[in-house]
Design a protein around this motif. Sequence first.
Motif, PDB file in Angstrom:
ATOM      1  N   LEU A 189       1.435  -2.249  -5.465  1.00 27.13           N
ATOM      2  CA  LEU A 189       2.340  -3.393  -5.527  1.00 27.13           C
ATOM      3  C   LEU A 189       2.199  -4.158  -6.832  1.00 27.13           C
ATOM      4  O   LEU A 189       2.961  -5.075  -7.091  1.00 27.13           O
ATOM      5  CB  LEU A 189       2.085  -4.349  -4.366  1.00 27.13           C
ATOM      6  CG  LEU A 189       2.605  -3.893  -3.016  1.00 27.13           C
ATOM      7  CD1 LEU A 189       2.243  -4.910  -1.943  1.00 27.13           C
ATOM      8  CD2 LEU A 189       4.097  -3.681  -3.039  1.00 27.13           C
ATOM      9  N   ILE A 211       7.375  -0.137  -1.471  1.00 29.21           N
ATOM     10  CA  ILE A 211       7.681  -1.449  -0.906  1.00 29.21           C
ATOM     11  C   ILE A 211       6.743  -1.668   0.263  1.00 29.21           C
ATOM     12  O   ILE A 211       6.582  -0.797   1.118  1.00 29.21           O
ATOM     13  CB  ILE A 211       9.146  -1.536  -0.427  1.00 29.21           C
ATOM     14  CG1 ILE A 211      10.091  -1.347  -1.602  1.00 29.21           C
ATOM     15  CG2 ILE A 211       9.416  -2.872   0.264  1.00 29.21           C
ATOM     16  CD1 ILE A 211      11.529  -1.170  -1.209  1.00 29.21           C
ATOM     17  N   HIS A 221       5.884  -3.112   3.737  1.00 31.18           N
ATOM     18  CA  HIS A 221       6.576  -3.551   4.948  1.00 31.18           C
ATOM     19  C   HIS A 221       5.534  -3.993   5.962  1.00 31.18           C
ATOM     20  O   HIS A 221       4.594  -3.246   6.238  1.00 31.18           O
ATOM     21  CB  HIS A 221       7.373  -2.403   5.588  1.00 31.18           C
ATOM     22  CG  HIS A 221       8.499  -1.907   4.770  1.00 31.18           C
ATOM     23  ND1 HIS A 221       9.771  -2.404   4.892  1.00 31.18           N
ATOM     24  CD2 HIS A 221       8.563  -0.953   3.811  1.00 31.18           C
ATOM     25  CE1 HIS A 221      10.564  -1.773   4.059  1.00 31.18           C
ATOM     26  NE2 HIS A 221       9.859  -0.892   3.379  1.00 31.18           N
ATOM     27  N   GLN A 224      12.457  -7.128  -2.405  1.00 29.40           N
ATOM     28  CA  GLN A 224      12.960  -5.769  -2.259  1.00 29.40           C
ATOM     29  C   GLN A 224      14.373  -5.695  -2.830  1.00 29.40           C
ATOM     30  O   GLN A 224      15.161  -6.621  -2.648  1.00 29.40           O
ATOM     31  CB  GLN A 224      12.971  -5.394  -0.782  1.00 29.40           C
ATOM     32  CG  GLN A 224      13.493  -4.015  -0.503  1.00 29.40           C
ATOM     33  CD  GLN A 224      13.479  -3.677   0.980  1.00 29.40           C
ATOM     34  OE1 GLN A 224      12.927  -4.385   1.795  1.00 29.40           O
ATOM     35  NE2 GLN A 224      14.101  -2.559   1.325  1.00 29.40           N
ATOM     36  N   THR A 232       9.062  -7.908   3.834  1.00 27.64           N
ATOM     37  CA  THR A 232       8.749  -6.942   2.786  1.00 27.64           C
ATOM     38  C   THR A 232       8.407  -7.639   1.474  1.00 27.64           C
ATOM     39  O   THR A 232       8.795  -8.786   1.240  1.00 27.64           O
ATOM     40  CB  THR A 232       9.939  -5.986   2.516  1.00 27.64           C
ATOM     41  OG1 THR A 232      11.030  -6.731   1.977  1.00 27.64           O
ATOM     42  CG2 THR A 232      10.377  -5.263   3.765  1.00 27.64           C
ATOM     43  N   LYS A 262       8.214  -6.260  -2.778  1.00 21.43           N
ATOM     44  CA  LYS A 262       8.381  -5.154  -3.728  1.00 21.43           C
ATOM     45  C   LYS A 262       7.237  -5.107  -4.726  1.00 21.43           C
ATOM     46  O   LYS A 262       6.717  -4.055  -5.052  1.00 21.43           O
ATOM     47  CB  LYS A 262       9.730  -5.301  -4.455  1.00 21.43           C
ATOM     48  CG  LYS A 262       9.926  -4.375  -5.627  1.00 21.43           C
ATOM     49  CD  LYS A 262       9.949  -2.928  -5.211  1.00 21.43           C
ATOM     50  CE  LYS A 262      10.198  -2.047  -6.430  1.00 21.43           C
ATOM     51  NZ  LYS A 262       9.935  -0.661  -6.178  1.00 21.43           N
ATOM     52  N   GLN A 263       6.841  -6.279  -5.243  1.00 15.86           N
ATOM     53  CA  GLN A 263       5.833  -6.280  -6.288  1.00 15.86           C
ATOM     54  C   GLN A 263       5.109  -7.612  -6.323  1.00 15.86           C
ATOM     55  O   GLN A 263       5.665  -8.657  -5.982  1.00 15.86           O
ATOM     56  CB  GLN A 263       6.507  -6.005  -7.635  1.00 15.86           C
ATOM     57  CG  GLN A 263       5.613  -5.417  -8.671  1.00 15.86           C
ATOM     58  CD  GLN A 263       6.397  -4.895  -9.866  1.00 15.86           C
ATOM     59  OE1 GLN A 263       7.618  -4.821  -9.865  1.00 15.86           O
ATOM     60  NE2 GLN A 263       5.690  -4.521 -10.906  1.00 15.86           N
TER      61      GLN A 263
END
Length: 138
Positions: free
Chosen positions: A14, A21, A23, A52, A124, A126-127
């Motif tokens: 991440l 991603i 979750h 996300q 979620t 993403k980073q």
Amino acid sequence: NLFPGKPGLSASLLMEENKTIWHAKRPTSYPEWVRVVYGKPQRITHLELRSQESSPGGSEHTRGPRAFRLQASSDGRKWKDLLDVKNNAFTDGGQWRQWAIKNDQSYRYYRIYMTAGNDADLLTLKQIRLSERKLINP
């Protein structure tokens, strides 16, 4: 473990640009957290989170955390709150949000401790970027 049921993955995924991603389990059961462990203590003064990406016409960006705390620990058991966010919202897929943190100490463990999301069923990320300096421009 960062990704339940996927023991080979770690938080480092991440912290890079990739297709991974995170979750939370579904349905989401709060609190949820993502923990980052450094090999040696690091002083963190900026947190950046990325939503996300959304599919065409989708609203996946709304799956990000709404309420969370950035916490730090020297031993991975006792946590200190460094940042408390109550009403976060991502407005676009792949959007970055950033926060400055007042922190003058180095810690080996950090975690994003999420207590509420913007989507009733999904959570979620993403980073993640944890750093001593601002990495993105608003």
